[in-house]
Design a protein around this motif. Structure first.
Motif, short mmCIF file in Angstrom:
data_model
loop_
_atom_site.label_atom_id
_atom_site.label_comp_id
_atom_site.label_asym_id
_atom_site.label_seq_id
_atom_site.Cartn_x
_atom_site.Cartn_y
_atom_site.Cartn_z
N GLY A 67 -12.22 55.23 78.90
CA GLY A 67 -12.29 53.89 78.32
C GLY A 67 -13.71 53.37 78.33
O GLY A 67 -14.42 53.45 77.32
N PRO A 68 -14.19 52.84 79.47
CA PRO A 68 -15.56 52.31 79.51
C PRO A 68 -16.64 53.38 79.42
O PRO A 68 -17.74 53.11 78.94
N VAL A 69 -16.35 54.59 79.92
CA VAL A 69 -17.34 55.68 79.92
C VAL A 69 -16.64 56.99 79.62
O VAL A 69 -15.41 57.09 79.63
N GLU A 70 -17.46 58.02 79.38
CA GLU A 70 -16.96 59.38 79.22
C GLU A 70 -17.53 60.28 80.32
O GLU A 70 -18.61 60.01 80.85
N THR A 71 -16.79 61.35 80.61
CA THR A 71 -17.27 62.41 81.51
C THR A 71 -17.42 63.68 80.70
O THR A 71 -16.45 64.17 80.11
N LEU A 72 -18.64 64.20 80.66
CA LEU A 72 -18.96 65.40 79.89
C LEU A 72 -19.10 66.56 80.88
O LEU A 72 -19.99 66.55 81.74
N THR A 73 -18.22 67.54 80.77
CA THR A 73 -18.25 68.70 81.64
C THR A 73 -18.74 69.90 80.84
O THR A 73 -18.16 70.24 79.81
N VAL A 74 -19.82 70.52 81.31
CA VAL A 74 -20.48 71.60 80.57
C VAL A 74 -20.50 72.86 81.43
O VAL A 74 -21.02 72.84 82.57
N ASP A 75 -19.95 73.95 80.90
CA ASP A 75 -20.01 75.25 81.56
C ASP A 75 -20.74 76.22 80.64
O ASP A 75 -20.41 76.32 79.45
N VAL A 76 -21.74 76.90 81.18
CA VAL A 76 -22.53 77.85 80.39
C VAL A 76 -22.41 79.24 80.98
O VAL A 76 -22.23 79.41 82.20
N HIS A 77 -22.50 80.23 80.11
CA HIS A 77 -22.33 81.63 80.51
C HIS A 77 -23.33 82.49 79.74
O HIS A 77 -23.82 82.11 78.68
N GLY A 78 -23.59 83.67 80.28
CA GLY A 78 -24.45 84.62 79.58
C GLY A 78 -25.92 84.27 79.59
O GLY A 78 -26.69 84.76 78.76
N LEU A 79 -26.34 83.44 80.55
CA LEU A 79 -27.74 83.04 80.66
C LEU A 79 -28.43 83.81 81.79
O LEU A 79 -27.77 84.45 82.61
N PRO A 80 -29.76 83.76 81.86
CA PRO A 80 -30.45 84.42 82.96
C PRO A 80 -29.99 83.86 84.31
O PRO A 80 -29.76 82.65 84.43
N PRO A 81 -29.85 84.70 85.32
CA PRO A 81 -29.38 84.22 86.62
C PRO A 81 -30.43 83.38 87.35
O PRO A 81 -31.63 83.53 87.14
N ASN A 82 -29.93 82.48 88.20
CA ASN A 82 -30.78 81.69 89.10
C ASN A 82 -31.94 81.02 88.34
O ASN A 82 -33.10 81.09 88.74
N THR A 83 -31.58 80.37 87.24
CA THR A 83 -32.58 79.76 86.35
C THR A 83 -32.19 78.33 86.04
O THR A 83 -31.01 78.03 85.87
#
Length: 212
Positions: A67-83
């Motif tokens: 309602g007043p705000v949104e929660t954006l959840t982002v999951d990423v894969h296939g990227l360089p490790p520990n970066t």
């Protein structure tokens, strides 16, 4: 006569079913949505795709409204490790990106997966406005992207796209990508864009789909 009415009623139901099916298929193609939640992907940026690096990079986004705000959840894969990577809400998905709003960082683990949660206004109401020009803090002085000392005036501009950038050009080069320097981190010394929502049209970024 009764049989004819039954025939037309049945035909109307078939047309309605096909219309609903088309809407569902379109939603699947461009990102699933409901009244209070949408989900969609981030794909390899134009720069990464052109350089033929990070072939498995992808992001998954869930945008939920309370309602007043949104929660954006982002999951990423296939990227360089520990970066480290830097996450932005942007006006358009490709260069020159337009007005851009720094949300925070996402750091990958040893397998190249990362997770971030951001709270704010991420919907059809997301915009930037500057009714007039005013002095701005001058914090970072180094070229090539020193701070501006005042803002340009602008009417409300909607920002419906998302982008993720390498935190450093060195990390990009280490991953086999171009080493261009961009302003997309806290001290304006980031690397290239990695993921974006460029599969959506410039004026139809995915945040526009959520109408809280």
């Amino acid at each position: 006569m009764r049989q004819a009415r039954r025939h037309w009623k049945l035909l109307g139901l078939v047309v309605l079913a096909l219309t609903l099916l088309g809407a569902v298929l379109g939603s699947i193609a461009n990102g699933a949505s409901s009244n209070t939640s949408i989900s969609f992907h981030m794909i390899r940026s134009a720069t990464v795709n052109g350089a033929n690096c990070l072939p498995d990079a992808i992001g998954e986004v869930v945008d939920e409204s309370s309602g007043p705000v949104e929660t954006l959840t982002v999951d990423v894969h296939g990227l360089p490790p520990n970066t480290e990577f830097d996450f932005f809400v942007i006006q358009v998905p490709n260069a020159p990106f337009g007005l851009s709003w720094y949300q925070g960082d996402i750091e990958t683990d040893h397998e190249g997966n990362g997770h971030g949660v951001f709270v704010g206004r991420f919907s059809i109401e997301t915009f930037i406005v500057a009714p007039g020009s005013a002095p701005a803090p001058d914090v970072h002085h180094e070229p090539p992207f020193p701070d501006a000392t005042s803002n340009p005036a602008t009417a409300p501009v909607h920002t419906f796209h998302l982008g993720l950038w390498f935190n450093s050009p060195e990390d990009a080069v280490h991953a086999g990508c171009p080493g261009n320097v961009t302003p997309f981190n806290g001290d304006h010394t980031a690397g290239i864009q990695v993921l974006s929502t460029r599969q959506f049209d410039n004026d139809m970024g995915p945040l526009r789909m959520l109408e809280p």
